[in-house]
Motif scaffolding. Structure first.
Motif, short mmCIF file in Angstrom:
data_model
loop_
_atom_site.label_atom_id
_atom_site.label_comp_id
_atom_site.label_asym_id
_atom_site.label_seq_id
_atom_site.Cartn_x
_atom_site.Cartn_y
_atom_site.Cartn_z
N THR A 21 0.83 -1.20 0.00
CA THR A 21 0.00 0.00 0.00
C THR A 21 0.87 1.25 0.00
O THR A 21 0.55 2.23 -0.69
CB THR A 21 -0.93 0.00 1.23
OG1 THR A 21 -1.69 -1.21 1.24
CG2 THR A 21 -1.86 1.20 1.22
N GLU A 24 2.27 1.71 -3.52
CA GLU A 24 1.20 2.18 -4.41
C GLU A 24 0.90 3.66 -4.16
O GLU A 24 0.75 4.44 -5.10
CB GLU A 24 -0.07 1.35 -4.21
CG GLU A 24 0.01 -0.04 -4.79
CD GLU A 24 -1.21 -0.88 -4.48
OE1 GLU A 24 -2.09 -0.43 -3.72
OE2 GLU A 24 -1.28 -2.00 -5.01
N THR A 25 0.80 4.04 -2.89
CA THR A 25 0.53 5.44 -2.54
C THR A 25 1.66 6.33 -3.01
O THR A 25 1.42 7.42 -3.55
CB THR A 25 0.35 5.59 -1.02
OG1 THR A 25 -0.69 4.70 -0.58
CG2 THR A 25 -0.01 7.01 -0.64
#
Length: 108
Positions: A21, A24-25
């Motif tokens: 995550t 991805e962020t």
């Protein structure tokens, strides 16, 4: 070193999340913000290198989003500065006329 996508990390400015995550962020950020951000492991506080992050993103098929514009990159409206500059350069009589016209329009 192979990293677990479910490993707990801290993305600077965003808080604690899984490694996948966080990557991805990070890839959704604008390039300048992406280079300034950092990912730290929670267990030992070690910072991931930019090359490691890029390698993880490519191995997990996460592409950077180059067309995403961050609010910091959007130019501010500068019409006030333009008007201020025009007023500074205008001769005094024309400013007085403009003021009086404004007063007349406001009264109607």
């Amino acid at each position: 070193m192979t990293s677990d996508p479910e490993e707990s990390v801290r993305l600077q400015g965003y808080g604690e999340m899984t490694l996948r995550t966080a990557v991805e962020t990070l890839m959704l950020l604008a390039p300048r913000e992406r280079s300034e951000a950092a990912i730290f492991r929670v267990r030992d506080g070690v910072r991931f290198a930019q090359s490691e992050i890029a390698e993880l993103a490519s191995s997990w098929d996460i592409a950077p989003a180059p067309k995403v514009r961050s609010p910091r990159l959007v130019p501010e409206q500068h019409w006030q500065d333009i008007v201020r500059g025009m007023v500074r350069e205008a001769p005094l009589p024309s400013l007085m006329v403009a003021f009086l016209v404004g007063v007349l329009v406001a009264r109607r």
